[in-house]
Design a protein around this motif. Structure first.
Motif, PDB file in Angstrom:
ATOM      1  N   ILE A 130      23.404  -7.390 -28.958  1.00  0.00           N
ATOM      2  CA  ILE A 130      23.224  -8.088 -30.372  1.00  0.00           C
ATOM      3  C   ILE A 130      24.317  -9.174 -30.632  1.00  0.00           C
ATOM      4  CG2 ILE A 130      22.585  -8.019 -32.618  1.00  0.00           C
ATOM      5  CD1 ILE A 130      21.508  -5.173 -32.117  1.00  0.00           C
ATOM      6  N   LEU A 131      25.616  -8.875 -30.486  1.00  0.00           N
ATOM      7  CA  LEU A 131      26.633  -9.595 -30.912  1.00  0.00           C
ATOM      8  C   LEU A 131      26.688 -10.691 -29.996  1.00  0.00           C
ATOM      9  CD1 LEU A 131      29.458  -6.985 -31.871  1.00  0.00           C
ATOM     10  CD2 LEU A 131      27.909  -8.245 -33.221  1.00  0.00           C
ATOM     11  N   ASP A 132      26.419 -10.724 -28.879  1.00  0.00           N
ATOM     12  CA  ASP A 132      26.546 -11.678 -27.837  1.00  0.00           C
ATOM     13  C   ASP A 132      25.511 -12.893 -28.392  1.00  0.00           C
ATOM     14  OD1 ASP A 132      28.370 -10.653 -26.395  1.00  0.00           O
ATOM     15  OD2 ASP A 132      27.332  -9.634 -24.769  1.00  0.00           O
ATOM     16  N   ILE A 133      24.325 -12.405 -28.813  1.00  0.00           N
ATOM     17  CA  ILE A 133      23.449 -13.236 -28.965  1.00  0.00           C
ATOM     18  C   ILE A 133      23.803 -14.040 -30.407  1.00  0.00           C
ATOM     19  CG2 ILE A 133      21.070 -13.533 -29.993  1.00  0.00           C
ATOM     20  CD1 ILE A 133      20.180 -10.944 -27.931  1.00  0.00           C
ATOM     21  N   ILE A 134      24.270 -13.320 -31.273  1.00  0.00           N
ATOM     22  CA  ILE A 134      24.905 -13.999 -32.539  1.00  0.00           C
ATOM     23  C   ILE A 134      25.877 -15.156 -32.219  1.00  0.00           C
ATOM     24  CG2 ILE A 134      25.735 -13.697 -34.648  1.00  0.00           C
ATOM     25  CD1 ILE A 134      24.147 -10.935 -34.895  1.00  0.00           C
ATOM     26  N   LYS A 135      26.860 -14.661 -31.401  1.00  0.00           N
ATOM     27  CA  LYS A 135      28.109 -15.616 -31.111  1.00  0.00           C
ATOM     28  C   LYS A 135      27.875 -16.836 -30.414  1.00  0.00           C
ATOM     29  CE  LYS A 135      31.319 -11.704 -31.577  1.00  0.00           C
ATOM     30  NZ  LYS A 135      32.018 -10.431 -30.904  1.00  0.00           N
ATOM     31  N   GLN A 136      26.617 -16.721 -29.580  1.00  0.00           N
ATOM     32  CA  GLN A 136      26.283 -17.910 -28.938  1.00  0.00           C
ATOM     33  C   GLN A 136      26.012 -19.127 -29.730  1.00  0.00           C
ATOM     34  OE1 GLN A 136      22.854 -17.190 -26.582  1.00  0.00           O
ATOM     35  NE2 GLN A 136      23.965 -15.937 -24.993  1.00  0.00           N
ATOM     36  N   LYS A 137      25.445 -18.675 -31.119  1.00  0.00           N
ATOM     37  CA  LYS A 137      24.989 -20.014 -32.059  1.00  0.00           C
ATOM     38  C   LYS A 137      26.126 -20.510 -32.707  1.00  0.00           C
ATOM     39  CE  LYS A 137      20.817 -18.251 -31.261  1.00  0.00           C
ATOM     40  NZ  LYS A 137      20.204 -19.007 -30.048  1.00  0.00           N
ATOM     41  N   LYS A 138      26.225 -22.138 -32.363  1.00  0.00           N
ATOM     42  CA  LYS A 138      27.457 -22.732 -32.551  1.00  0.00           C
ATOM     43  C   LYS A 138      27.296 -23.118 -34.104  1.00  0.00           C
ATOM     44  CE  LYS A 138      25.309 -27.079 -31.711  1.00  0.00           C
ATOM     45  NZ  LYS A 138      23.906 -26.771 -31.413  1.00  0.00           N
ATOM     46  N   GLU A 159      15.759 -21.587 -38.484  1.00  0.00           N
ATOM     47  CA  GLU A 159      15.337 -21.760 -37.341  1.00  0.00           C
ATOM     48  C   GLU A 159      16.250 -21.073 -36.350  1.00  0.00           C
ATOM     49  OE1 GLU A 159      13.801 -22.698 -34.162  1.00  0.00           O
ATOM     50  OE2 GLU A 159      12.713 -23.025 -36.079  1.00  0.00           O
ATOM     51  N   VAL A 160      17.710 -21.073 -36.542  1.00  0.00           N
ATOM     52  CA  VAL A 160      18.480 -20.331 -35.884  1.00  0.00           C
ATOM     53  C   VAL A 160      18.506 -18.819 -35.936  1.00  0.00           C
ATOM     54  CG1 VAL A 160      21.162 -19.770 -35.654  1.00  0.00           C
ATOM     55  CG2 VAL A 160      20.396 -22.063 -35.992  1.00  0.00           C
ATOM     56  N   SER A 161      18.019 -18.345 -37.247  1.00  0.00           N
ATOM     57  CA  SER A 161      18.015 -17.006 -37.461  1.00  0.00           C
ATOM     58  C   SER A 161      16.458 -16.703 -36.705  1.00  0.00           C
ATOM     59  CB  SER A 161      18.106 -16.798 -38.867  1.00  0.00           C
ATOM     60  OG  SER A 161      16.728 -16.650 -39.530  1.00  0.00           O
ATOM     61  N   LYS A 162      15.651 -17.224 -36.612  1.00  0.00           N
ATOM     62  CA  LYS A 162      14.466 -16.975 -35.959  1.00  0.00           C
ATOM     63  C   LYS A 162      14.883 -16.767 -34.452  1.00  0.00           C
ATOM     64  CE  LYS A 162      10.673 -16.313 -38.329  1.00  0.00           C
ATOM     65  NZ  LYS A 162      10.591 -14.670 -38.058  1.00  0.00           N
ATOM     66  N   GLN A 163      15.639 -17.936 -33.988  1.00  0.00           N
ATOM     67  CA  GLN A 163      15.831 -17.760 -32.452  1.00  0.00           C
ATOM     68  C   GLN A 163      16.759 -16.429 -32.207  1.00  0.00           C
ATOM     69  OE1 GLN A 163      18.441 -21.307 -31.940  1.00  0.00           O
ATOM     70  NE2 GLN A 163      16.751 -22.694 -32.146  1.00  0.00           N
ATOM     71  N   ILE A 164      17.626 -15.914 -33.109  1.00  0.00           N
ATOM     72  CA  ILE A 164      18.267 -14.844 -32.984  1.00  0.00           C
ATOM     73  C   ILE A 164      17.210 -13.506 -32.907  1.00  0.00           C
ATOM     74  CG2 ILE A 164      19.975 -13.201 -33.933  1.00  0.00           C
ATOM     75  CD1 ILE A 164      21.424 -15.507 -35.170  1.00  0.00           C
ATOM     76  N   GLU A 165      16.380 -13.548 -33.856  1.00  0.00           N
ATOM     77  CA  GLU A 165      15.339 -12.317 -33.855  1.00  0.00           C
ATOM     78  C   GLU A 165      14.467 -12.427 -32.466  1.00  0.00           C
ATOM     79  OE1 GLU A 165      12.875 -12.481 -37.418  1.00  0.00           O
ATOM     80  OE2 GLU A 165      14.444 -12.584 -38.647  1.00  0.00           O
ATOM     81  N   ASN A 166      14.168 -13.560 -32.022  1.00  0.00           N
ATOM     82  CA  ASN A 166      13.394 -13.660 -30.832  1.00  0.00           C
ATOM     83  C   ASN A 166      14.026 -13.258 -29.620  1.00  0.00           C
ATOM     84  OD1 ASN A 166      10.828 -14.372 -32.195  1.00  0.00           O
ATOM     85  ND2 ASN A 166      11.436 -16.599 -32.030  1.00  0.00           N
ATOM     86  N   GLU A 167      15.358 -13.723 -29.472  1.00  0.00           N
ATOM     87  CA  GLU A 167      16.000 -13.293 -28.388  1.00  0.00           C
ATOM     88  C   GLU A 167      16.478 -11.970 -28.568  1.00  0.00           C
ATOM     89  OE1 GLU A 167      19.910 -16.074 -28.219  1.00  0.00           O
ATOM     90  OE2 GLU A 167      18.352 -17.690 -28.568  1.00  0.00           O
ATOM     91  N   ILE A 168      16.689 -11.041 -29.400  1.00  0.00           N
ATOM     92  CA  ILE A 168      16.828  -9.873 -29.487  1.00  0.00           C
ATOM     93  C   ILE A 168      15.408  -9.143 -29.220  1.00  0.00           C
ATOM     94  CG2 ILE A 168      17.199  -7.930 -31.054  1.00  0.00           C
ATOM     95  CD1 ILE A 168      18.944  -9.479 -32.629  1.00  0.00           C
TER      96      ILE A 168
END
Ligand SMILES: [Zn+2]
Length: 299
Positions: free
Chosen positions: A213-221, A257-266
């Motif tokens: 989960i952290l890896d997904i969050i940390k990817q977002k600039k 939009e970024v938080s939606k991306q995080i949810e979908n990636e998780i």
């Protein structure tokens, strides 16, 4: 295997049948080992009935009163189950000690026959439950499978003990086997009880899952940092709550939009698991104002 609630029902019917067979032939053979095995099967029946009702309810969705559903019923049932197994283990230990002090004549042929039948039926049941546990991703069916696995070893060891008594003529072997087995049963059930209690106390997801989960969050600039990261499980639902610290001049539209991306990636990373997300948008680190936030900081 049409439904998630079917496996414990089938297990309950099988183990109650076994309990009855063991009781009748345990009395006929005079073997305390076979009798205690009957008690063990009886507690298994009770366990499977509890599991059946727990699964029936835990499957139901959240409502206005129980906003996170009934997933905790699985852990509660698993805890009850493990306590019952510990009680059954203590009973086997007691019977063994009694047999140790006052050895008695055994009808070994009858005892061995009933144990062979039990082994065959239990082995089929374990294979069936293991497959069902994987198919439905259910902690409760997994616990049920583990329970009958222990039962399988108990049955096999009881048969072995009867065989050794038959070869050597030492009735004491039977009692020693009973004691060793009950210690094993109690240990295994204790481990299960611990897992269930951790689940009831809302233990976080495991380290590997958190790292993913952290890896997904940390990817977002767009995200500078995060705090108040919390995870827990309720039955087959994972719950993640986190405060994301965005670059301050970001549009709400983009942050969303970024938080939606995080949810979908998780969701796609964790396959068929279900999720509830509670994502808070921050523009700076306000964790000093939040209750116990400092305790949640991840290393
Ligand atoms: Zn915050």
């Amino acid at each position: 295997m049409k439904d998630k609630i079917t496996p414990p029902l089938i297990a309950g019917i099988a183990s109650s049948t076994l309990a009855l067979i063991k009781l009748v032939f345990g009395l006929a053979s005079g073997s305390v080992a076979v009798l205690s095995s009957a008690a063990d099967s009886l507690s298994d029946t009770l366990i499977s009935i509890i599991n059946y009702f727990a699964l029936k309810k835990s499957r139901s969705t959240p409502n206005a009163r129980f906003n996170f559903g009934f997933g905790k019923l699985e852990a509660l049932s698993a805890l009850t189950q493990s306590l019952l197994i510990i009680a059954a283990g203590l009973f086997v230990a007691y019977s063994s000690i009694e047999n140790f002090i006052r050895p008695r004549e055994l009808n070994l042929g009858v005892g061995m026959l009933v144990m062979i039948i039990s082994i065959i039926i239990t082995a089929c049941l374990v294979l069936y439950l293991r497959r069902a546990a994987i198919k439905y991703q259910s902690l409760i069916i997994r616990a049920d499978a583990l329970n009958y696995e222990a039962d399988l070893i108990t049955n096999a060891a009881t048969l072995l003990a009867l065989l050794l008594v038959w070869i050597s003529g030492f009735v004491i072997v039977d009692a020693l086997f009973g004691l060793a087995l009950s210690a094993y049963i109690i240990f295994k059930a204790g481990t299960l009880a611990k897992t269930s209690i951790y689940d009831l106390l809302d233990e976080a997801l495991n380290q590997t899952e958190i790292q993913q989960i952290l890896d997904i969050i940390k990817q977002k600039k767009e995200i500078i940092n995060f705090h108040s990261f919390r995870t827990r499980k309720s039955g087959n639902i994972n719950i993640l709550s986190v405060h994301l610290e965005f670059v301050p001049d970001i549009l709400l539209l983009n942050a969303h939009e970024v938080s939606k991306q995080i949810e979908n990636e998780i969701k796609s990373t964790f396959g068929e698991q279900k999720w509830i997300f509670e994502i808070h948008f921050d523009t700076d680190d306000d964790s000093a104002d939040e209750l116990y936030a400092e305790n949640l900081a991840l290393k």
